[in-house]
Write a protein that holds these residues in place. Structure first.
Motif, PDB file in Angstrom:
ATOM      1  N   CYS A   1     -29.515  79.639 -70.791  1.00 24.14           N
ATOM      2  CA  CYS A   1     -28.186  79.736 -71.409  1.00 24.14           C
ATOM      3  C   CYS A   1     -27.840  78.460 -72.176  1.00 24.14           C
ATOM      4  N   LEU A   2     -28.123  77.338 -71.558  1.00 30.15           N
ATOM      5  CA  LEU A   2     -27.825  76.079 -72.241  1.00 30.15           C
ATOM      6  C   LEU A   2     -28.701  75.887 -73.479  1.00 30.15           C
ATOM      7  N   HIS A   3     -29.920  76.359 -73.445  1.00 31.70           N
ATOM      8  CA  HIS A   3     -30.787  76.239 -74.626  1.00 31.70           C
ATOM      9  C   HIS A   3     -30.257  77.083 -75.774  1.00 31.70           C
ATOM     10  N   ILE A   4     -29.785  78.279 -75.464  1.00 32.90           N
ATOM     11  CA  ILE A   4     -29.200  79.113 -76.514  1.00 32.90           C
ATOM     12  C   ILE A   4     -27.972  78.435 -77.110  1.00 32.90           C
ATOM     13  N   VAL A   5     -27.147  77.842 -76.256  1.00 29.84           N
ATOM     14  CA  VAL A   5     -25.959  77.130 -76.745  1.00 29.84           C
ATOM     15  C   VAL A   5     -26.360  75.927 -77.590  1.00 29.84           C
ATOM     16  N   GLN A   6     -27.397  75.222 -77.164  1.00 33.66           N
ATOM     17  CA  GLN A   6     -27.872  74.076 -77.935  1.00 33.66           C
ATOM     18  C   GLN A   6     -28.350  74.504 -79.328  1.00 33.66           C
TER      19      GLN A   6
ATOM     20  N   MET B   1     -16.625  77.941 -74.601  1.00 29.73           N
ATOM     21  CA  MET B   1     -17.991  77.603 -74.173  1.00 29.73           C
ATOM     22  C   MET B   1     -18.049  76.193 -73.586  1.00 29.73           C
ATOM     23  N   LEU B   2     -17.317  75.264 -74.178  1.00 35.13           N
ATOM     24  CA  LEU B   2     -17.329  73.896 -73.676  1.00 35.13           C
ATOM     25  C   LEU B   2     -16.768  73.815 -72.261  1.00 35.13           C
ATOM     26  N   ASN B   3     -15.671  74.502 -72.018  1.00 33.14           N
ATOM     27  CA  ASN B   3     -15.020  74.406 -70.710  1.00 33.14           C
ATOM     28  C   ASN B   3     -15.742  75.185 -69.634  1.00 33.14           C
ATOM     29  N   ASN B   4     -16.329  76.317 -69.987  1.00 34.00           N
ATOM     30  CA  ASN B   4     -16.906  77.214 -68.992  1.00 34.00           C
ATOM     31  C   ASN B   4     -18.399  77.051 -68.787  1.00 34.00           C
ATOM     32  N   LEU B   5     -19.085  76.353 -69.702  1.00 33.42           N
ATOM     33  CA  LEU B   5     -20.540  76.277 -69.588  1.00 33.42           C
ATOM     34  C   LEU B   5     -21.045  74.836 -69.662  1.00 33.42           C
ATOM     35  N   VAL B   6     -20.612  74.093 -70.646  1.00 32.66           N
ATOM     36  CA  VAL B   6     -21.186  72.757 -70.869  1.00 32.66           C
ATOM     37  C   VAL B   6     -20.682  71.766 -69.817  1.00 32.66           C
ATOM     38  N   VAL B   7     -19.377  71.712 -69.604  1.00 31.08           N
ATOM     39  CA  VAL B   7     -18.837  70.754 -68.644  1.00 31.08           C
ATOM     40  C   VAL B   7     -19.358  71.016 -67.228  1.00 31.08           C
ATOM     41  N   PRO B   8     -19.388  72.248 -66.745  1.00 33.97           N
ATOM     42  CA  PRO B   8     -20.006  72.467 -65.417  1.00 33.97           C
ATOM     43  C   PRO B   8     -21.474  72.079 -65.371  1.00 33.97           C
ATOM     44  N   ALA B   9     -22.191  72.250 -66.470  1.00 32.41           N
ATOM     45  CA  ALA B   9     -23.602  71.869 -66.475  1.00 32.41           C
ATOM     46  C   ALA B   9     -23.757  70.360 -66.343  1.00 32.41           C
ATOM     47  N   VAL B  10     -22.875  69.598 -66.991  1.00 27.93           N
ATOM     48  CA  VAL B  10     -22.950  68.142 -66.880  1.00 27.93           C
ATOM     49  C   VAL B  10     -22.652  67.701 -65.448  1.00 27.93           C
ATOM     50  N   ARG B  11     -21.802  68.443 -64.752  1.00 31.10           N
ATOM     51  CA  ARG B  11     -21.445  68.101 -63.373  1.00 31.10           C
ATOM     52  C   ARG B  11     -22.412  68.676 -62.347  1.00 31.10           C
ATOM     53  N   SER B  12     -23.429  69.390 -62.808  1.00 30.76           N
ATOM     54  CA  SER B  12     -24.349  70.047 -61.882  1.00 30.76           C
ATOM     55  C   SER B  12     -25.186  69.013 -61.136  1.00 30.76           C
ATOM     56  N   HIS B  13     -25.621  69.384 -59.926  1.00 26.02           N
ATOM     57  CA  HIS B  13     -26.466  68.509 -59.127  1.00 26.02           C
ATOM     58  C   HIS B  13     -27.928  68.632 -59.490  1.00 26.02           C
ATOM     59  N   GLU B  14     -28.278  69.643 -60.247  1.00 23.74           N
ATOM     60  CA  GLU B  14     -29.669  69.829 -60.672  1.00 23.74           C
ATOM     61  C   GLU B  14     -29.929  68.978 -61.910  1.00 23.74           C
TER      62      GLU B  14
END
Length: 1255
Positions: free
Chosen positions: A618-623, A642-655
């Protein structure tokens, strides 16, 4: 000749061990004449060499063999074989001193080799019965001649003269390459002599030596398999020495000679192919134009070597090398695949085979098109040159339905490269071929859909297999490559056909929602989707909505496959579009309802991995979407969501993988919104500080892109950001990759002038200079290559950049000196790790040289010869000032010595102040500092003092020139002021002499025509009055015209003198100041009057003005006498001694006029008026206008005749005489070309007027 012919040689064998001396000249004979004639003709042209060789062979046979006929013997029959050999060697020795540039030497050497080969062949024909397998070489006259010649020339190879060594080595090498066999003893001598010549100091000698050694090495290796007692060590040693020369010889000619002449063996081939990276362009070109065609079938080379050779050649910086590599690919390698006969001598194929699709596909297979056909692969460049040079293949290729249904990686690459070439090259000349051969959009969409399905099925099969199958993986890779090439074709199609556009749009929208789609295919799919949408803001929003829908579909596969616990984990790591309240309610209900058995660790790990992969997808498609978006982020609701629901949570992810991919997407979003970039600068810097190497490089790229897009204000507002770049530039020992990325990033910021703050730019530039020279970056070639390009380009592009380099130069030099001093304590061999300090200092001076800086007014042409440019040396003057200030401080003695040596290398322009554009103030300041340093003995060592003295002398010359120029200017200004005062006084005196009004001429005298500005009555007087002409003025037309010209000259001279007077200073006479302030009103009320603007004054006004003029003139005369009595007496004495005649009368009149000086500016106003009136009359009117004005004047004069006569009686004859005198005086002075009769009359009139004045 009969084979059994016997020789007349008296000696059975020659003693080859004795070196014969060069034969002395003996008296001429018939044999010498014949041999010399042949050699003389051989120097003219090579076309007659064959014929001359036959002629010389006949002379040799006549000397060496018994005659077979009983005819009268020839002149050559009287001589023996030794005589012929001596004469032949004598002519050869005459070639030895000839310079390399002389063509006769080359022609003679070629002729010698041709003759010896021809003579050996003829002797072998005579000895036809000899055994060819004999171990010993048969002795013939030609072999004896060859041995005698070489024994004579060999000692010359060690001669002192370089041209003798060159010609002797050239001759020996040419003979070796011309003959098939040489005596063994002679072979060893030649080998040892030539080996010594490969170390000769002259490159031309070494080049000829390796030509002969290459042939010797090849023959020796060929004879080794059949010779049991061959000298293996000798042959191996010879090859090793030649390969060492091939790698290390500084001369490109020597390396190129070896490249062409060394034998192609498995041991030598890698060294030969290495020359494709040679620093000489001609040598690199020889690899592709001579070595590789002569190598044979290219399929004998390994796959990696083929790819390297193509990449090196097609991406070479020299155009000729690129053309040679492209020609090799399309002409030689394609013929090898087509099965063409091997090339003839010269490397070119015997004949070109017809176009073959099978040969082309095999050629692409041989270069591994799947791996080399990517974006940065060399196959694209190779096929571009192929289509450009092979028009037969362009016309013969056929893309039918069978071709598209059975695509392979090679065939689809042929279609893709053909489409790219036809659309991008030739300015649309090949567009018709695309329309003719490629299918329409709809059909291509169906083919694309088919191969996408095949690709997805192959990927699913691989995922289901427990054991990896290499063949299955290779098939998947090939299918992926086919889909990529079809998408590349789709990027260039014309979507004006709405049916085809809709079909392609639906297909790509559906394809993008497949989770298993490879990343490269996903990227190309997003690009094609962006092309299908409109380019405006509305189209961009539509594009974003479509891509985000596909992202949602991909993300929903987690919900479909993962149980409830997976959903909970997903909601914790990724926020969906639902509100947080609904998320909490759903999670709580799911926890209550689902209490099934827990999954095993293995299953949980697999599901977690799958979840990470889906999130990464999903992040690759957004990129990919963000790289194709250019609008404002806040104006696009889809992007905000997209920024609020996908990108920001990805930056906060533990992976970690998800977090890094989310960081890239956040950086792309920051490029679309400045406020978002400012908010997340701290986050990006945190990732750089805490992340690993790859994450640090990503953070650097993001920060650099933000600064390039949003400006350097962010760098000024955040001081920690500068520390990030400095830390990255100094991370060479810990992380070379980070240092390389930071070097490129900072170079872009400085070269693009993104960083505007001087202090920040200075700190970054200083860090780059230190990184370029410090030993920590010696192994980091990426940093060295980037800075090797950046530093000269940055400094030479703008004078401001050179000044910035000047500011940091001494600080960087001090830091590098300390680094080198630290190495001295630890390492013994410092020069291998770091260049010398003198080299560093020379680089700093060269980068700040103002002559090499680009000037937009002069362009690059003036920069070709910087020594001839005269530019401002302010940069180096400031540099000298900095150096002198540092020398006065506390520092190491060695460091001061290095800095002092810089003074002698600075550019100090010579010449005067007019030709020297440098600042005089800076020159004087630096000169004062240098003088102080010299007087105080600032430097102790001799080298530093010499550098200081040199600068002192150069600056002293410039300062002396400046002082001399200043003194000259001061003298000129003083002389100008004195001349201005004197000219002002002279002008006042001249104006006073002409202060009287213009009185009417006496009856019978020559009266001038009336002025146009007088309005038809008379001339305007200098005092402002108007006096009509005498009614009885009857003069000849010629005299009237001459008198008119005199008046014009008088008026012009008076006007010029009055204008010069305005510029001078005021003159005080008799206590009265005569200046601009006295007659400001007169000066302001003297515009030029035309015939229509002038007003006729009344009779009473004329009378009053005339009286005022007379009184003012008399008063001025008295004033002059009272003010300058001594001058008046001198003038009277000069008048008494005046000679008679025209010149005497002029001088007397001039002296009298000079004595009558007016006391006011009123006379000047009148003078300007009459001068302008006369000029207007003489220049501005035509003949008809003047005639008409004269007629009107005559009528008015008749009406006012009575009044004029009364005015004449009242005024008296004295005024008439004085005014007539002035006019005649000025007229004679200005018109010296009048006839003698008129001059005599004027002299008489002036004399009579002077008598009246004296009375």
């Amino acid at each position: 000749m009969a084979p059994g012919r016997s020789t007349r040689a008296t000696r059975g064998a020659r003693q080859t061990s004795v070196v014969p001396e060069a034969p002395l000249d003996t008296p001429d004979n018939a044999l010498r004449t014949q041999v010399a004639t042949v050699f003389r003709d051989a120097q003219k042209t090579t076309a007659s060499h064959r014929k001359l060789a036959v002629t010389l062979r006949k002379i040799q046979e006549a000397c060496c063999y018994e005659p077979t006929s009983t005819k009268k013997p020839a002149e050559a029959d009287e001589f023996e074989e030794d005589d012929f050999n001596k004469e032949f060697v004598r002519c050869v020795l005459r070639v030895m001193p000839i310079k390399k540039s002389e063509g006769v030497g080359e022609k003679t050497v070629r002729f010698i080799g041709l003759f010896l080969r021809h003579a050996v062949e003829k002797d072998n024909e005579i000895l036809g019965e000899a055994d060819p397998d004999a171990s010993t070489m048969p002795e013939t006259p030609s072999t004896r001649l060859t041995g005698h010649l070489m024994e004579t020339v060999l000692p010359l190879m060690i001669a002192k003269d370089k041209f003798v060594r060159y010609r002797s080595t050239q001759l020996i090498s040419h003979i070796i390459n011309s003959l098939d066999a040489i005596d063994d003893d002679l072979f060893q001598k030649l080998r040892s002599s030539l080996l010594r010549r490969i170390r000769d100091k002259e490159a031309m000698v070494r080049a000829q030596a390796v030509l002969g050694l290459g042939r010797l090495a090849g023959n020796q290796i060929e004879g080794e398999p059949n010779s049991d007692d061959s000298d293996d060590d000798g042959s191996t040693g010879l090859l090793e020495k030649l390969l060492e020369v091939l790698q290390n010889d500084p001369s490109a000619d020597v390396r190129r000679s070896l490249l062409v002449n060394l034998p192609i063996l498995p041991t030598t081939l890698p060294y030969l192919l290495e020359r494709a990276r040679d620093q000489d362009a001609l040598t690199r070109r020889a690899v592709y134009s001579r070595l590789l065609p002569a190598l044979g079938d290219f399929r004998h080379l390994s796959l990696s070597m083929r790819e390297k050779l193509l990449r090196w050649g097609l991406r070479d910086r020299d155009e000729n090398v690129r053309k040679a590599a492209c020609r090799l690919f399309r002409e030689r390698w394609i013929e090898d695949c087509a099965g063409t006969a091997p090339p003839v001598e010269g490397g070119q194929p015997s004949e070109v085979s017809p176009p073959s699709m099978e040969a082309l596909l095999e050629l692409l297979e041989r270069i591994d098109v799947v791996n080399s056909g990517g974006e940065n692969g060399v196959a694209l460049e190779a096929m571009k040159g192929f289509w450009e040079g092979r028009a037969d293949y362009r016309n013969a290729v056929n893309f039918d339905d069978n071709f598209w249904e059975t695509l392979s990686s090679e065939s689809v690459f042929v279609a893709r490269t053909f489409n790219d070439f036809c659309r991008n090259e030739g300015n649309g000349k090949y567009e018709s071929l695309v329309d003719e051969k490629l299918p329409e959009v709809t059909k291509l969409a169906f083919y694309l859909e088919r191969y996408v399905k095949v690709l997805i099925d192959a990927i699913k099969r691989i995922n289901e297999q427990e054991v990896e199958d290499e063949e299955e993986e290779e098939d998947t890779v090939e299918q992926e490559f086919i889909v990529e090439q079809l998408l590349h074709i789709a990027l260039t199609l014309d979507y004006s056909d709405e049916v085809g556009r809709r079909k392609m749009f639906a297909l790509l929208r559906q394809t993008l929602s497949i989770p298993e789609l490879p990343d490269e295919v996903t990227k190309l799919t997003v690009q094609v989707l962006r092309d299908l949408c409109a380019p405006d803001a509305a189209g961009e929003k539509e594009f974003c909505s479509i891509v985000l829908e596909a992202v949602a579909d991909v993300h929903d596969t987690i919900v479909d496959d993962v149980p409830d616990e997976g959903d909970i984990d997903d909601n914790e790591s990724f926020h969906s579009a639902r509100s947080e309240v609904s998320d909490d309610e759903d999670s709580q209900s799911k926890k209550k309802k689902n209490k099934g058995p827990e999954l095993s660790e293995e299953e949980a790990a697999q599901k977690a991995i799958k979840e990470i992969m889906i999130n990464m997808k999903c992040l690759h498609i957004v990129q990919c979407m963000l790289t194709n978006v250019a609008g404002n982020l806040q104006r696009n609701d889809h992007l905000v969501s997209m920024l609020n629901n996908l990108v920001v949570p990805a930056v906060r992810s533990h992976e970690a993988p998800v977090r890094e991919r989310g960081l890239v997407c956040l950086g792309l979003c920051s490029l679309l919104d400045r406020s978002l970039a400012e908010e997340n600068l701290t986050l990006f810097m945190h990732f750089f500080a805490k992340g690993h190497t790859a994450l640090q490089i990503t953070a650097l790229h993001i920060l650099t892109d933000i600064l390039n897009v949003h400006g350097a204000q962010l760098l000024s507002n955040n001081t920690n950001l500068l520390k990030v770049y400095v830390k990255a530039l100094r991370a060479g020992g810990r992380s070379p990759e980070v240092q390389a990325a930071a070097t490129v990033a900072v170079s872009k910021l400085l070269l693009g002038r993104v960083v505007s703050d001087v202090d920040v730019s200075a700190e970054l530039l200083k860090t780059l200079v230190i990184a370029y020279f410090e030993p920590a970056s010696a192994e980091n070639q990426s940093v060295r290559q980037a800075l090797n390009y950046f530093l000269p380009v940055f400094c030479y592009s703008r004078p401001e950049n050179q000044d910035l380099m000047r500011r940091v130069a001494l600080d960087a030099l001090h830091t590098l000196y300390n680094v080198r001093e630290g190495l001295d304590d630890e390492e013994a061999d410092v020069d291998d790790q770091m260049v010398s300090m003198s080299t560093i200092a020379a680089c700093l001076v060269d980068w700040t040289d103002p002559r090499k800086c680009y000037n937009p007014d002069e362009g690059f042409s003036a920069g070709l010869d910087p020594e001839k440019k005269t530019v401002s040396a302010d940069v180096h003057l400031d540099f000298a000032k900095d150096i002198l200030e540092r020398l006065q401080g506390n520092g190491a003695k060695e460091e001061k010595r290095i800095m002092a040596a810089l003074l002698a290398k600075l550019y100090i322009p010579s010449g005067s102040s007019s030709s020297n554009p440098s600042s005089p103030i800076k020159i004087r300041d630096v000169y004062a500092l240098v003088t102080n340093a010299v007087e105080n003995n600032l430097l102790s060592d001799a080298t530093s003092r010499n550098a200081l003295y040199k600068v002192h002398v150069s600056l002293g010359k410039i300062v002396n020139a400046l002082d001399a120029a200043a003194e000259q200017d001061a003298a000129n200004n003083a002389a100008g002021r004195h001349a201005s005062i004197a000219s002002g006084a002279t002008t006042h005196r001249r104006s006073a002499s002409r202060a009287g009004s213009v009185a009417p001429s006496r009856a019978g005298s020559v009266a001038p025509p009336t002025s146009e500005a007088s309005g038809g009555g008379g001339a305007v007087s200098r005092a402002g009055s108007v006096a009509p002409s005498a009614s009885g003025a009857t003069a000849a037309p010629v005299n009237s015209r001459k008198r008119k010209e005199r008046e014009v000259s008088v008026a012009v001279s008076i006007k010029e003198e009055d204008e010069n007077e305005d510029e001078g200073e005021d003159v005080e006479m008799g206590g009265t100041q005569v200046g601009d302030d006295d007659n400001a009103g007169d000066r302001e009320t003297t515009p030029k009057q035309t015939a229509t603007e002038a007003q006729e004054p009344s009779t009473e006004q004329r009378r009053l003005l005339r009286g005022v003029s007379l009184r003012s003139r008399r008063q001025s005369s008295q004033s002059v006498v009272s003010v300058q009595p001594q001058q008046q007496q001198e003038e009277e004495q000069e008048e008494q001694h005046q000679p008679t005649g025209r010149r005497g009368s002029r001088r007397a009149s001039a002296m009298k006029a000079k004595a009558r000086l007016s006391a006011g500016r009123s006379s000047r106003a009148g003078t300007e008026d009459i001068a302008e009136e006369i000029l207007d009359d003489s220049d501005g009117d035509t003949v008809m206008e003047r005639t008409k004005i004269e007629e009107e004047d005559e009528e008015e004069q008749e009406e006012k005749k009575g009044e004029d006569e009364e005015q004449d009686d009242e005024v008296g004859g004295e005024e008439d005489g004085e005014e007539e005198e002035e006019k005649e005086e000025d007229g004679d002075g200005d018109d010296g070309e009048n006839e003698g009769k008129d001059d005599d009359e004027l002299v008489d009139e002036l004399l009579s007027d002077e008598d009246d004045d004296s009375e």
